[in-house]
Enzyme design. Structure first.
Site, PDB file in Angstrom:
ATOM      1  N   SER A  99      -5.156   6.173  -1.122  1.00 45.57           N
ATOM      2  CA  SER A  99      -4.325   4.976  -0.951  1.00 45.57           C
ATOM      3  C   SER A  99      -4.361   4.155  -2.225  1.00 45.57           C
ATOM      4  CB  SER A  99      -4.812   4.110   0.219  1.00 45.57           C
ATOM      5  OG  SER A  99      -4.514   4.711   1.454  1.00 45.57           O
ATOM      6  N   GLY A 100      -3.195   3.684  -2.631  1.00 48.88           N
ATOM      7  CA  GLY A 100      -3.104   2.721  -3.706  1.00 48.88           C
ATOM      8  C   GLY A 100      -2.763   1.389  -3.073  1.00 48.88           C
ATOM      9  N   VAL A 141       0.841  -1.201   0.000  1.00 47.91           N
ATOM     10  CA  VAL A 141       0.000   0.000   0.000  1.00 47.91           C
ATOM     11  C   VAL A 141       0.877   1.252   0.000  1.00 47.91           C
ATOM     12  CG1 VAL A 141      -1.923   1.181   1.141  1.00 47.91           C
ATOM     13  CG2 VAL A 141      -1.648  -1.286   1.417  1.00 47.91           C
ATOM     14  N   ASP A 142       0.384   2.282  -0.653  1.00 44.67           N
ATOM     15  CA  ASP A 142       1.025   3.590  -0.560  1.00 44.67           C
ATOM     16  C   ASP A 142      -0.073   4.627  -0.337  1.00 44.67           C
ATOM     17  OD1 ASP A 142       3.860   4.872  -1.111  1.00 44.67           O
ATOM     18  OD2 ASP A 142       2.362   6.252  -1.918  1.00 44.67           O
ATOM     19  N   THR A 143       0.183   5.595   0.537  1.00 45.91           N
ATOM     20  CA  THR A 143      -0.826   6.590   0.898  1.00 45.91           C
ATOM     21  C   THR A 143      -0.264   8.003   0.776  1.00 45.91           C
ATOM     22  OG1 THR A 143      -1.863   5.055   2.460  1.00 45.91           O
ATOM     23  CG2 THR A 143      -2.385   7.384   2.724  1.00 45.91           C
TER      24      THR A 143
END
Length: 204
Positions: free
Chosen positions: A124-125, A88-90
């Site tokens: 978020s991705g 995850v990236d945010t």
């Protein structure tokens, strides 16, 4: 009494049902905690990569960065095809400006002063590997939060809590950040840094 936000128990229960064990391709203690608090067994497999993204649309940025970490794990000798895996990236977005993690107290102060009293978006991705299908999926989620009007004194107090360290937008809602937020819209877990509802949907 101030309301301390928390992920609904029904969400936590459903997550454990569909995913009792998960590989987290991240070194984020916040993401690990949200999963462990739900009752999930977490196997951390942080990926040491150089994050590069030439995109500017928030959804595309976070999905690209999550996929970089995810692909690194899938190609590593640590990859276990029998276990669910997630990366995850945010990022926080305010009036089209992407806000990552502040490098120091001065940058944190600037971010918090900028979004004081205003709405912003949290993107978020998330990339997910489902062992039942052998397939991976990358998606995004977005929530909104409204900051209270913050005095300089309040901002300095908040920075002194240490919450700004390693936090996109310079705050962590699940720690002391809720004290400076007026209201939120959308997934709370997404604001924390891992959209559990979307994860459950993918795995279901």
């Amino acid at each position: 009494m101030e309301y301390c936000p928390h992920v609904e128990e029904s969400v936590n229960r459903r997550l454990v049902e569909v995913c009792p064990t998960i590989v987290l391709a991240s070194q984020s203690p916040n993401r690990r905690k949200i999963l462990e608090d739900a009752g999930v067994r977490v196997i951390a497999r942080p990926q040491d990569i150089w994050e590069i993204c030439g995109k500017t649309v928030p959804e595309e940025v976070v999905m690209t960065l999550s996929r970089q970490k995810f692909d690194s794990y899938l190609k590593s000798p640590e990859f276990d095809p029998s276990l669910v895996a997630v990366a995850v990236d945010t990022l926080v977005c305010f009036e089209g400006k992407l806000l990552g993690k502040p490098q120091n107290d001065e940058e944190a102060f600037s971010m918090l002063r900028m979004i004081s009293g205003k709405w912003h978006e949290v993107y978020s991705g998330m990339s997910v590997y489902n062992p039942k299908t052998g397939q991976s999926t990358t998606l995004s989620d977005v929530s909104r939060a409204l900051f209270k009007d913050l005095s300089d004194e309040t901002i300095r107090w908040y920075i002194s809590t240490g919450d700004c360290i390693g936090a996109a937008g310079a705050y962590k809602i699940q720690r002391n950040g809720y004290k400076i937020i007026e209201k939120t819209e959308g997934s709370l877990s997404n604001i924390i840094g891992l959209p559990l509802e979307k994860l459950i949907s993918v795995l279901s």
